[in-house]
Design a protein around this motif. Structure first.
Motif, PDB file in Angstrom:
ATOM      1  N   HIS A  75      44.679 -26.247 -12.067  1.00 54.69           N
ATOM      2  CA  HIS A  75      43.548 -25.236 -11.864  1.00 54.69           C
ATOM      3  C   HIS A  75      42.654 -25.919 -10.494  1.00 54.69           C
ATOM      4  CE1 HIS A  75      43.329 -24.623 -16.674  1.00 54.69           C
ATOM      5  NE2 HIS A  75      44.422 -24.057 -15.950  1.00 54.69           N
ATOM      6  N   HIS A 120      31.201 -29.047 -13.664  1.00 58.97           N
ATOM      7  CA  HIS A 120      32.437 -28.374 -14.155  1.00 58.97           C
ATOM      8  C   HIS A 120      31.948 -27.843 -15.292  1.00 58.97           C
ATOM      9  CE1 HIS A 120      36.934 -28.071 -14.975  1.00 58.97           C
ATOM     10  NE2 HIS A 120      36.388 -27.079 -15.668  1.00 58.97           N
ATOM     11  N   HIS A 125      40.936 -31.682 -13.058  1.00 56.30           N
ATOM     12  CA  HIS A 125      41.439 -32.645 -14.216  1.00 56.30           C
ATOM     13  C   HIS A 125      43.215 -32.685 -13.997  1.00 56.30           C
ATOM     14  CE1 HIS A 125      42.501 -28.624 -15.839  1.00 56.30           C
ATOM     15  NE2 HIS A 125      41.221 -28.144 -15.866  1.00 56.30           N
ATOM     16  N   GLU A 166      36.768 -21.470 -11.215  1.00 57.25           N
ATOM     17  CA  GLU A 166      38.060 -22.299 -11.576  1.00 57.25           C
ATOM     18  C   GLU A 166      39.235 -21.341 -11.533  1.00 57.25           C
ATOM     19  OE1 GLU A 166      38.114 -24.470 -15.335  1.00 57.25           O
ATOM     20  OE2 GLU A 166      39.634 -25.846 -14.684  1.00 57.25           O
ATOM     21  N   ASP A 215      33.199 -30.279 -18.122  1.00 59.07           N
ATOM     22  CA  ASP A 215      34.306 -28.833 -18.587  1.00 59.07           C
ATOM     23  C   ASP A 215      33.589 -28.391 -19.894  1.00 59.07           C
ATOM     24  OD1 ASP A 215      36.215 -27.023 -18.160  1.00 59.07           O
ATOM     25  OD2 ASP A 215      38.059 -28.488 -18.461  1.00 59.07           O
ATOM     26  N   HIS A 270      36.518 -19.482 -15.531  1.00 58.11           N
ATOM     27  CA  HIS A 270      37.668 -19.361 -15.157  1.00 58.11           C
ATOM     28  C   HIS A 270      37.803 -17.910 -14.273  1.00 58.11           C
ATOM     29  CE1 HIS A 270      39.100 -22.460 -17.628  1.00 58.11           C
ATOM     30  NE2 HIS A 270      38.409 -21.871 -18.551  1.00 58.11           N
TER      31      HIS A 270
HETATM   32 ZN   LIG Z   1      40.763 -26.294 -16.311  1.00 56.46          ZN
END
Ligand SMILES: [Zn+2]
Ligand SMILES: [Zn+2]
Length: 275
Positions: free
Chosen positions: A75, A7, A190, A64, A242, A39
């Motif tokens: 997400h 991620h 998440h 994502e 992330d 994203h």
């Molecule tokens: Zn996210």
């Protein structure tokens, strides 16, 4: 033992690293495999793949997607995506336009509050097709309208604050379908962060492939809980940091890593689909 961080974000969304810098940091962390999950874009994947190949690191092209189901924001991570898939690219372009409009609305709200930030300044700073709130926050700091990013969210940009603007999102079921038709695996990101537990069964029915059990903001208890949920629904398990580069003081890449065995399970599922 080999490890993967699945991620990660770059400058192609709200991260601060270029794909090449990301791979350099991955190498420093001794990772054997990384997935890029910007994203609502797959634009950075080609460069990340090239940079990984140069250092014999395994690369998984991903994204994502921001979606919603039953009034809950969720997400969805897509892994092993065909980054040339025309339907995926078309949908992504539409949601990038939504993101850009949202930036304009947030800036308009800030202007109403007497803060003369310009949308152009945010777009110039973001310099990507998937701008988001972090870019507005960074622009506010850069233009010295506020002291730091946390304060920008706290005072203006957080949900319920005066410059917060709701985002039009694709439905989670559409997101899962979109990822599948682009040859990818759909994983809920998440869940502990978005509190999406209640919608897991619906998404499983829609074909969700897995859950991100390990994440920077998951406690050990949370991770264990999601491992149980994954087992119960026969779902794959993923994990990642992330990392958004230097948007936090130190880059998170590699701080959450999963054993390579998890990647092998993902690959087995993709291979099984292709049969
Ligand atoms: Zn996210
Ligand atoms: Zn993320």
């Amino acid at each position: 033992m080999k490890f993967a961080d699945l991620h990660l974000h770059t400058q192609f969304s709200d991260g601060t690293f270029t794909p090449e810098e990301l791979v350099l940091h991955a190498q420093k962390q001794g990772l054997a495999c990384i997935a890029l999950t910007d994203h609502d874009t797959v634009e950075g994947c080609a460069r990340a793949a090239t940079a990984c190949a140069a250092v014999q690191m395994e690369f998984i092209p991903g994204a994502e997607l921001t979606a919603e189901h039953a009034d809950t924001e969720v997400h969805i991570l897509g892994y092993f995506l065909d980054t040339q898939n025309s339907v995926l690219l078309e949908k992504i372009a539409r949601f990038q336009a939504v993101r850009q409009n949202r930036i304009r609305e947030m800036v308009a709200a800030l202007n109403q509050l007497g803060i003369p930030l310009q949308a152009g300044a945010v777009f110039a700073l973001a310099n990507c097709k998937s701008p988001g709130r972090p870019h507005v926050a960074r622009a506010l700091v850069k233009e010295k309208f506020i002291a730091n990013i946390d304060e920008a969210f706290e005072r203006y940009l957080k949900k319920g604050r005066p410059a917060w603007v709701p985002k039009t999102k694709m439905s989670a079921l559409e997101g899962v379908g979109l990822i599948h038709q682009a040859g990818g695996l759909a994983i809920m990101a998440h869940p502990g962060l978005n509190r999406t537990d209640a919608i897991i069964p619906d998404l499983v029915d829609a074909g969700l492939d897995g859950i991100e059990c390990f994440h920077t903001k998951h406690s050990t208890v949370m991770s264990e809980r999601y491992l149980e949920i994954a087992e119960k629904h026969h779902l794959l398990v993923t994990g990642g940091s992330d990392c958004h580069g230097f948007s936090k003081k130190t880059p998170l890449i590699g701080t959450v890593r999963v054993p390579y065995a998890y990647v092998e399970k993902l690959k087995a599922k993709v291979a099984e689909r292709k049969l």
